[in-house]
Every structure is written in structure tokens, then in C-alpha cells.
Design an enzyme around this catalytic site. Structure first.
Site, PDB file in Angstrom:
ATOM      1  CG  ASN A  10      -1.698   1.217   1.450  1.00 22.52           C
ATOM      2  OD1 ASN A  10      -1.813   2.045   0.540  1.00 22.52           O
ATOM      3  ND2 ASN A  10      -2.252   1.388   2.643  1.00 22.52           N
ATOM      4  CD1 TRP A  11       3.378   0.996  -2.909  1.00 23.43           C
ATOM      5  CD2 TRP A  11       3.639   2.298  -4.718  1.00 23.43           C
ATOM      6  NE1 TRP A  11       4.144   0.297  -3.806  1.00 23.43           N
ATOM      7  CE2 TRP A  11       4.313   1.080  -4.939  1.00 23.43           C
ATOM      8  CE3 TRP A  11       3.654   3.262  -5.722  1.00 23.43           C
ATOM      9  CZ2 TRP A  11       5.018   0.807  -6.111  1.00 23.43           C
ATOM     10  CZ3 TRP A  11       4.351   3.000  -6.896  1.00 23.43           C
ATOM     11  CH2 TRP A  11       5.027   1.784  -7.081  1.00 23.43           C
ATOM     12  CE  LYS A  12      -0.087   3.378   4.753  1.00 23.03           C
ATOM     13  NZ  LYS A  12       0.053   3.513   6.187  1.00 23.03           N
ATOM     14  CG  HIS A  98      -5.635   2.120   5.425  1.00 22.68           C
ATOM     15  ND1 HIS A  98      -5.202   3.059   6.319  1.00 22.68           N
ATOM     16  CD2 HIS A  98      -4.622   1.242   5.273  1.00 22.68           C
ATOM     17  CE1 HIS A  98      -3.964   2.767   6.682  1.00 22.68           C
ATOM     18  NE2 HIS A  98      -3.586   1.661   6.063  1.00 22.68           N
ATOM     19  CD  GLU A 100      -2.804   5.683   6.757  1.00 28.61           C
ATOM     20  OE1 GLU A 100      -2.848   5.671   5.515  1.00 28.61           O
ATOM     21  OE2 GLU A 100      -1.868   5.175   7.412  1.00 28.61           O
ATOM     22  CD  GLU A 170      -3.387  -2.325   7.507  1.00 28.49           C
ATOM     23  OE1 GLU A 170      -2.285  -2.577   7.013  1.00 28.49           O
ATOM     24  OE2 GLU A 170      -4.039  -1.303   7.242  1.00 28.49           O
ATOM     25  N   GLY A 176       2.637   2.467  10.776  1.00 30.92           N
ATOM     26  CA  GLY A 176       3.606   3.537  10.571  1.00 30.92           C
ATOM     27  C   GLY A 176       4.327   3.972  11.841  1.00 30.92           C
ATOM     28  CB  SER A 216       5.361  -1.574  12.108  1.00 36.97           C
ATOM     29  OG  SER A 216       4.980  -0.221  12.306  1.00 36.97           O
ATOM     30  N   GLY A 237       2.902  -1.074   4.311  1.00 39.83           N
ATOM     31  CA  GLY A 237       2.925   0.351   3.982  1.00 39.83           C
ATOM     32  C   GLY A 237       4.346   0.802   3.703  1.00 39.83           C
ATOM     33  N   GLY A 238       4.975   1.378   4.709  1.00 36.51           N
ATOM     34  CA  GLY A 238       6.307   1.971   4.556  1.00 36.51           C
ATOM     35  C   GLY A 238       7.311   1.079   3.835  1.00 36.51           C
TER      36      GLY A 238
HETATM   37  P1  PGA Z   1       2.967   0.417   7.697  1.00 39.26           P
HETATM   38  O1  PGA Z   1       1.507   0.625   7.100  1.00 39.26           O
HETATM   39  O2  PGA Z   1       3.496  -0.878   7.133  1.00 39.26           O
HETATM   40  O3  PGA Z   1       3.753   1.599   7.245  1.00 39.26           O
HETATM   41  O4  PGA Z   1       2.827   0.363   9.190  1.00 39.26           O
HETATM   42  C1  PGA Z   1       0.641  -0.456   6.913  1.00 39.26           C
HETATM   43  C2  PGA Z   1      -0.648   0.030   6.303  1.00 39.26           C
HETATM   44  O5  PGA Z   1      -1.106   1.112   6.679  1.00 39.26           O
HETATM   45  O6  PGA Z   1      -1.256  -0.636   5.438  1.00 39.26           O
END
Ligand code: PGA
Length: 252
Positions: A10-12, A98, A100, A170, A176, A216, A237-238
Site C-alpha cells: 500500500n503506497w498510500k 483503511h 487512515e 491492522e 507507521g 510495521s 505500507g512503509g
Molecule cells: P505500515 O503501514 O506498514 O507503514 O505500518 C501499513 C498500512 O497502513 O497498510
């Protein structure tokens, strides 16, 4: 049990088209056939990159997906993108709900359920996200919070479309932050989610639905997490923004 694992990036809201293209090329040219035998690899870049990336991903065996969608087919919803639009790109998967989007864009369990129904009915894969905040976990509400989120999705997704349904657990406190849920905490929640799937669809279907962990995930912790019986891969994510880290997570 035949659950094939998934590693999804997930590149956001990261990368412009040029940087994104470079990253995509690096991933596509370094994923091996043996990796894809064992695991499905999915990439979720920003909407605006999707059409360009279709050509890059073509023939690679990777799945291209979007980070959100609207549940209506078309209409007066300025700024929104519908499932038929994504299908026409063609995009094969969509991340839904998600944390966010729940936190910053007012998504609710109800809208996530409507989206999951629209996506699976249209034959795309829905990765429906759930997860509790730190306050909710401290107050011992985490199982109830996740049950409310998941139940709204599975109430709407028909039993005949569950091959298109994936759940991603999640925990918000792990996204993050560098803090990962322990393998035991994650497994405990994944088993809880599978029990909800069993109540709705029966054991046979519940055992086929993939449940991913996100928050993470890094090359260093992926193997232990993915080794748990109810963890069928990860939503990354990251670490998905660095090709070498993402590839090492795939290999875990
Ligand atoms: P993260 O994000 O790996 O940076 O913690 C995961 C996500 O939000 O899908």
C-alpha cells in the site's frame, strides 16, 4: 486448506508518477516465478498511476489494485472513483476501510460494508481493513471493535462472492509507528476474525478466506508473523516503498 498467501504493498499518498514508475519497474523485474508460486503479490499505488502501471505489470503475474473506491456505479460524486471505472483500467483489487480513511475521511463500518459488496459483486478482490486504536485495546474493547467492523462487511458480501474477499487486520497503534503487534497478539485476533467468518459462512468458506496482518511489517519480523496459523500474509505500507525490503518480505 488451500489459502495462498498474499503480500500487498500500500503506497498510500507517496511517489509521483516518475518515482512510482521506477519503483514499480524495480519490483516487477526482481520478483521471481518461485515467489509467485508461493504468494500473490499485489501493488496499490495512487489512482493516477494505475493506467500507466498496467503496461508495466502486464505478464508479470502481479496484481494491480486501488486504495479506495466509491460504492455507487456512477453519478454526481465529485472526486470519487467507482468500481466499474477501476475494472475498465483494468484493476483487479481494492483496499477498503483503511484506518487512515476512517480517521481522516469519515469512512464508517457501513460505507466500508457497501464498498465491499460493490467490489466483490463486480468480481474484484476487496481487501477490507479492520483494527482497533491503542485506547480501545487498553480498554479491552479490541475484540468487539474488530467484530463490529468485520461483521458489517461480511453481512453485505454474499457467500457466493467470498473468493473475492480478503480481510486485513491492522491495529491502528502499529501502523507507521514501528511498533508491531506481537505474533501472539496478531494470531489471537486473526483466529477471532476467522471465528466471525465461520459464524457467517460456515467452516469450509471461513477456512478459505485470507486474513492479512498490517502494521510495521518489515523483513525482520515478517517470517514470524507469517508463520502463525491464521496469518495469510501482509499489507505493507512503509516497507513497500523500498523494493529490496518489499522483495524480502515476499520471500519471508
Ligand atoms: P505500515 O503501514 O506498514 O507503514 O505500518 C501499513 C498500512 O497502513 O497498510
Amino acid at each position: 486448506m488451500t489459502r495462498k498467501r498474499i503480500v500487498a504493498g500500500n503506497w498510500k499518498m507517496n511517489t509521483d508518477l516518475q518515482d512510482g514508475y521506477t519503483l514499480m519497474k524495480e519490483i516487477v523485474s526482481n520478483v521471481h516465478v518461485e515467489d509467485l508460486d508461493k504468494c500473490e503479490v499485489m501493488i496499490f499505488p495512487p489512482y493516477i498511476h494505475l493506467k500507466t502501471f498496467i503496461n508495466t505489470i502486464n505478464g508479470s503475474g502481479l496484481v494491480l489494485g486501488a486504495q479506495n473506491c466509491h460504492y455507487e456505479e456512477s453519478g454526481a460524486y465529485t472526486g470519487e472513483v467507482s468500481v466499474p471505472m477501476l475494472k475498465s483500467v483494468p484493476v483487479e483489487a481494492v483496499i477498503l476501510g483503511h484506518s487512515e480513511r476512517r480517521q481522516y475521511f469519515n469512512e464508517t463500518n457501513e460505507t466500508v460494508g457497501l464498498k465491499a459488496e460493490a467490489v466483490t459483486r463486480n468480481g474484484l478482490i476487496a481487501i477490507a481493513c479492520c483494527g482497533e486504536t491503542l485506547e480501545q485495546r487498553k480498554a479491552d474493547q479490541h475484540f468487539d471493535v474488530v467484530a463490529a467492523q468485520v461483521n458489517e462487511v461480511i453481512a453485505k458480501v454474499e457467500a457466493g462472492n467470498t473468493d473475492k474477499l480478503v480481510i486485513a487486520y491492522e491495529p491502528v497503534w502499529a501502523i507507521g509507528t514501528g511498533v508491531t503487534a506481537s505474533a501472539e497478539q496478531a494470531q489471537e485476533m486473526h483466529a477471532h476474525i476467522r471465528s466471525l467468518l465461520e459464524v457467517r459462512y460456515g467452516a469450509a468458506i471461513a477456512n478459505e478466506i485470507r486474513i492479512l496482518y498490517g502494521g510495521s511489517v518489515k523483513p525482520a519480523n515478517a517470517e514470524e508473523l507469517f508463520g502463525q496459523p491464521d496469518i495469510d500474509g501482509g499489507l505493507i505500507g512503509g516497507a513497500s516503498l523500498k523494493a529490496s525490503d518489499f522483495l524480502n518480505i515476499i520471500r519471508a
